[in-house]
Design a protein around this motif. Sequence first.
Motif, PDB file in Angstrom:
ATOM      1  N   ALA A 104       0.838  -1.204   0.000  1.00 16.65           N
ATOM      2  CA  ALA A 104       0.000   0.000   0.000  1.00 16.65           C
ATOM      3  C   ALA A 104       0.871   1.251   0.000  1.00 16.65           C
ATOM      4  O   ALA A 104       0.563   2.248  -0.655  1.00 16.65           O
ATOM      5  CB  ALA A 104      -0.917  -0.003   1.221  1.00 16.65           C
ATOM      6  N   ARG A 105       1.970   1.193   0.736  1.00 15.81           N
ATOM      7  CA  ARG A 105       2.892   2.332   0.809  1.00 15.81           C
ATOM      8  C   ARG A 105       3.476   2.632  -0.560  1.00 15.81           C
ATOM      9  O   ARG A 105       3.589   3.781  -0.969  1.00 15.81           O
ATOM     10  CB  ARG A 105       3.987   2.014   1.830  1.00 15.81           C
ATOM     11  N   GLN A 106       3.855   1.568  -1.279  1.00 16.42           N
ATOM     12  CA  GLN A 106       4.441   1.764  -2.614  1.00 16.42           C
ATOM     13  C   GLN A 106       3.412   2.328  -3.592  1.00 16.42           C
ATOM     14  O   GLN A 106       3.746   3.117  -4.468  1.00 16.42           O
ATOM     15  CB  GLN A 106       4.988   0.435  -3.146  1.00 16.42           C
ATOM     16  N   GLU A 107       2.164   1.912  -3.413  1.00 21.01           N
ATOM     17  CA  GLU A 107       1.130   2.311  -4.379  1.00 21.01           C
ATOM     18  C   GLU A 107       0.490   3.655  -4.055  1.00 21.01           C
ATOM     19  O   GLU A 107      -0.213   4.219  -4.888  1.00 21.01           O
ATOM     20  CB  GLU A 107       0.022   1.241  -4.413  1.00 21.01           C
ATOM     21  N   ALA A 108       0.710   4.166  -2.831  1.00 20.15           N
ATOM     22  CA  ALA A 108       0.014   5.390  -2.414  1.00 20.15           C
ATOM     23  C   ALA A 108       0.373   6.555  -3.324  1.00 20.15           C
ATOM     24  O   ALA A 108       1.539   6.764  -3.655  1.00 20.15           O
ATOM     25  CB  ALA A 108       0.352   5.712  -0.969  1.00 20.15           C
ATOM     26  N   LEU A 109      -0.635   7.288  -3.709  1.00 21.47           N
ATOM     27  CA  LEU A 109      -0.439   8.427  -4.616  1.00 21.47           C
ATOM     28  C   LEU A 109       0.282   9.558  -3.893  1.00 21.47           C
ATOM     29  O   LEU A 109       1.124  10.246  -4.454  1.00 21.47           O
ATOM     30  CB  LEU A 109      -1.801   8.900  -5.120  1.00 21.47           C
ATOM     31  N   ILE A 110      -0.072   9.750  -2.633  1.00 18.47           N
ATOM     32  CA  ILE A 110       0.561  10.823  -1.865  1.00 18.47           C
ATOM     33  C   ILE A 110       1.613  10.240  -0.933  1.00 18.47           C
ATOM     34  O   ILE A 110       1.310   9.433  -0.064  1.00 18.47           O
ATOM     35  CB  ILE A 110      -0.487  11.604  -1.036  1.00 18.47           C
ATOM     36  N   GLN A 111       2.849  10.587  -1.149  1.00 19.16           N
ATOM     37  CA  GLN A 111       3.937  10.223  -0.250  1.00 19.16           C
ATOM     38  C   GLN A 111       4.211  11.456   0.606  1.00 19.16           C
ATOM     39  O   GLN A 111       4.535  12.506   0.087  1.00 19.16           O
ATOM     40  CB  GLN A 111       5.195   9.847  -1.047  1.00 19.16           C
ATOM     41  N   PHE A 112       4.070  11.332   1.914  1.00 18.70           N
ATOM     42  CA  PHE A 112       4.232  12.512   2.761  1.00 18.70           C
ATOM     43  C   PHE A 112       5.692  12.857   2.993  1.00 18.70           C
ATOM     44  O   PHE A 112       6.061  14.014   3.050  1.00 18.70           O
ATOM     45  CB  PHE A 112       3.489  12.324   4.080  1.00 18.70           C
ATOM     46  N   LYS A 113       6.531  11.840   3.175  1.00 21.28           N
ATOM     47  CA  LYS A 113       7.956  12.084   3.437  1.00 21.28           C
ATOM     48  C   LYS A 113       8.763  11.002   2.736  1.00 21.28           C
ATOM     49  O   LYS A 113       8.276   9.887   2.528  1.00 21.28           O
ATOM     50  CB  LYS A 113       8.255  12.000   4.938  1.00 21.28           C
ATOM     51  N   PRO A 114      10.035  11.314   2.416  1.00 20.26           N
ATOM     52  CA  PRO A 114      10.888  10.247   1.892  1.00 20.26           C
ATOM     53  C   PRO A 114      11.343   9.327   3.029  1.00 20.26           C
ATOM     54  O   PRO A 114      11.260   9.692   4.203  1.00 20.26           O
ATOM     55  CB  PRO A 114      12.067  11.012   1.290  1.00 20.26           C
ATOM     56  N   ASN A 115      11.836   8.148   2.693  1.00 24.02           N
ATOM     57  CA  ASN A 115      12.462   7.206   3.648  1.00 24.02           C
ATOM     58  C   ASN A 115      11.532   6.649   4.716  1.00 24.02           C
ATOM     59  O   ASN A 115      11.985   6.226   5.777  1.00 24.02           O
ATOM     60  CB  ASN A 115      13.660   7.844   4.372  1.00 24.02           C
ATOM     61  N   ILE A 116      10.231   6.640   4.491  1.00 19.05           N
ATOM     62  CA  ILE A 116       9.304   6.153   5.518  1.00 19.05           C
ATOM     63  C   ILE A 116       9.583   4.680   5.835  1.00 19.05           C
ATOM     64  O   ILE A 116       9.667   4.295   6.996  1.00 19.05           O
ATOM     65  CB  ILE A 116       7.838   6.360   5.068  1.00 19.05           C
ATOM     66  N   GLU A 117       9.774   3.885   4.792  1.00 22.26           N
ATOM     67  CA  GLU A 117       9.970   2.442   4.970  1.00 22.26           C
ATOM     68  C   GLU A 117      11.183   2.159   5.871  1.00 22.26           C
ATOM     69  O   GLU A 117      11.087   1.376   6.824  1.00 22.26           O
ATOM     70  CB  GLU A 117      10.149   1.802   3.591  1.00 22.26           C
ATOM     71  N   GLN A 118      12.314   2.831   5.565  1.00 23.84           N
ATOM     72  CA  GLN A 118      13.536   2.591   6.347  1.00 23.84           C
ATOM     73  C   GLN A 118      13.355   3.011   7.801  1.00 23.84           C
ATOM     74  O   GLN A 118      13.756   2.310   8.720  1.00 23.84           O
ATOM     75  CB  GLN A 118      14.723   3.388   5.775  1.00 23.84           C
ATOM     76  N   VAL A 119      12.733   4.192   7.983  1.00 26.31           N
ATOM     77  CA  VAL A 119      12.582   4.696   9.344  1.00 26.31           C
ATOM     78  C   VAL A 119      11.645   3.803  10.144  1.00 26.31           C
ATOM     79  O   VAL A 119      11.871   3.547  11.322  1.00 26.31           O
ATOM     80  CB  VAL A 119      12.115   6.167   9.336  1.00 26.31           C
ATOM     81  N   ARG A 120      10.628   3.293   9.499  1.00 29.56           N
ATOM     82  CA  ARG A 120       9.720   2.379  10.206  1.00 29.56           C
ATOM     83  C   ARG A 120      10.469   1.143  10.696  1.00 29.56           C
ATOM     84  O   ARG A 120      10.240   0.678  11.804  1.00 29.56           O
ATOM     85  CB  ARG A 120       8.550   1.981   9.312  1.00 29.56           C
ATOM     86  N   SER A 121      11.378   0.625   9.867  1.00 28.33           N
ATOM     87  CA  SER A 121      12.084  -0.575  10.315  1.00 28.33           C
ATOM     88  C   SER A 121      12.980  -0.261  11.522  1.00 28.33           C
ATOM     89  O   SER A 121      13.195  -1.144  12.356  1.00 28.33           O
ATOM     90  CB  SER A 121      12.845  -1.247   9.170  1.00 28.33           C
ATOM     91  N   THR A 122      13.470   0.964  11.643  1.00 27.88           N
ATOM     92  CA  THR A 122      14.258   1.300  12.847  1.00 27.88           C
ATOM     93  C   THR A 122      13.361   1.297  14.093  1.00 27.88           C
ATOM     94  O   THR A 122      13.796   0.917  15.174  1.00 27.88           O
ATOM     95  CB  THR A 122      14.966   2.668  12.731  1.00 27.88           C
ATOM     96  N   VAL A 123      12.098   1.724  13.912  1.00 24.57           N
ATOM     97  CA  VAL A 123      11.150   1.695  15.044  1.00 24.57           C
ATOM     98  C   VAL A 123      10.897   0.240  15.465  1.00 24.57           C
ATOM     99  O   VAL A 123      10.947  -0.093  16.651  1.00 24.57           O
ATOM    100  CB  VAL A 123       9.819   2.392  14.677  1.00 24.57           C
ATOM    101  N   TYR A 124      10.646  -0.621  14.476  1.00 28.23           N
ATOM    102  CA  TYR A 124      10.371  -2.034  14.791  1.00 28.23           C
ATOM    103  C   TYR A 124      11.586  -2.684  15.453  1.00 28.23           C
ATOM    104  O   TYR A 124      11.449  -3.507  16.361  1.00 28.23           O
ATOM    105  CB  TYR A 124       9.988  -2.813  13.530  1.00 28.23           C
ATOM    106  N   HIS A 125      12.770  -2.298  14.975  1.00 23.81           N
ATOM    107  CA  HIS A 125      14.007  -2.844  15.540  1.00 23.81           C
ATOM    108  C   HIS A 125      14.147  -2.420  16.995  1.00 23.81           C
ATOM    109  O   HIS A 125      14.491  -3.226  17.866  1.00 23.81           O
ATOM    110  CB  HIS A 125      15.209  -2.367  14.720  1.00 23.81           C
TER     111      HIS A 125
END
Lengths: 107, 395
Positions: B369-390
């Motif tokens: 869904a993140r890849q397909e979303a028309l509106i991206q609010f910020k760059p690097n969301i995917e990477q930053v999320r994985s730091t939260v999960y870590h």
Amino acid sequence: MTYMKNNDRLRVLNHPVLGAVKAESIYLNFNGRQIAAMEGDTIASALMANDIKNFRQVNPQAQNRGIYCNIGHCFECRVQIENDVTVRACLTKVYDGMQVSSIIQNK
Amino acid sequence: MYDLVIIGAGPSGLEAAIQASKQGVKTFIIDEFYRAGGRLLGQLHQEPNGEWVNGLAIAENLINEAKAFNVQFKLEASVIHLEKSDNGWIIYTNKGVYKTKALLLATGAAERTIALPGNTLPGVISIGAAQVLGNVNRVLPGKRGIIIGVNPLTMAIARELQLCGGNLEGIYLPPKNIINKQDSQPLEIMQRMMGLGNLAPSMLMRIGSKFVPPKLAIQFYPKNGMKVWGIPIYMRKVVTRIIGKTQVEAVEVQHVDIEGNAIGNPEFVPVDFVCLSGGLRPLIELAELAGCDVLHKEALSGAVPLHSESMETKQSGLFLSGNITGVESAKVARAQGKVAGQAIVNYLQPTIDPNKELLNRLAVGVKKARQEALIQFKPNIEQVRSTVYHQYKHG
């Protein structure tokens, strides 16, 4: 465009994607003035549709206030309804004959 | 006693309610607004294939589906307090007190404002307020107005206001001051907008291809703006103050250099409404009240409660989903809601083999869904999320 100017009112009657809305069929009373409203309006939307942006007075020297966030977060749009109950205008639905007044803070 | 109480009947809360209730979880959903749907209400945009995506219709479908699984709704109720109990959570609202085994916070986001003189005058509203006013309330904010602040939400809602027949004189930047900071710097904004992948493609095409360096694009940006959908975007003009006696009458506009410093004399533009578009922040107060640790992540648009990829928190029986975990599009919020709903099913029914595989599949759906979303609010969301999960796992 589709915005129909109707006696200074700002109602979006027709919309190219969302379609038409019902006619304004009810009335509320705001500070003694009769305001036409649509079934489903909030106090805020009914006032704004009638180009009324001033909802309350902070104090006689300072600015007035109206809606800001329109979803209940900011509390700027509060008004009084029957029995001096204070409500957020943006979250409160209107009904026919509703009495609404500005909160006037004198100090 | 409910199995699950969800706070927030937006895209994420509704999907979680459906996912859980269809597996037999007794679900109760609370929202402060008089209509369920959250920020879906009012969303309206055209997909690249020309099809309209109408948030009102999406919300209606989700609500109907939830109701078919016996999800109970409590609207116009404001949550004022939360408490942990021996076997779950107690939720205090202005309409009553509710007990539950599991609690999902799907509170969404709040808007950031913009600091400038005159911003409390009647007629000054947030950009989100204008969206609800136009598309939900079906009222224009005024006869002629402007937007201050350039970000993904600005572009989406400017278009929506235009579809309502609104008269937008232009889109400007905020003035330089200690609060607005980088939001007032043309070069910074140009870099942000050009860095946001597939955002507002028509805007990028008009400004130049993405192969033009942002610094060059902003240096040669026309003083009188460039039009997107016929609305001038003034990337080199800031609004220095909003003027009016009892309500908005005009704005003072100043031409600026690429760092946001004034050039020449100000001009005055008569308007009767001003929309402030300062971006969004996760609405995390209830998570803080529940005892969650909070991390500040720029890519997630502010402070977010610590959580796992399965939307758990360190508090037993407390889950999160949607924009409370970071600002993203409604599509992502919906996918997260499914994950949270399944994680809650697994939590409530530990005797049944927790369907790990289903949970993992749903988590993949969030990335998709993140890849397909028309509106991206910020760059690097995917990477930053994985730091939260870590950090949740090891921190």
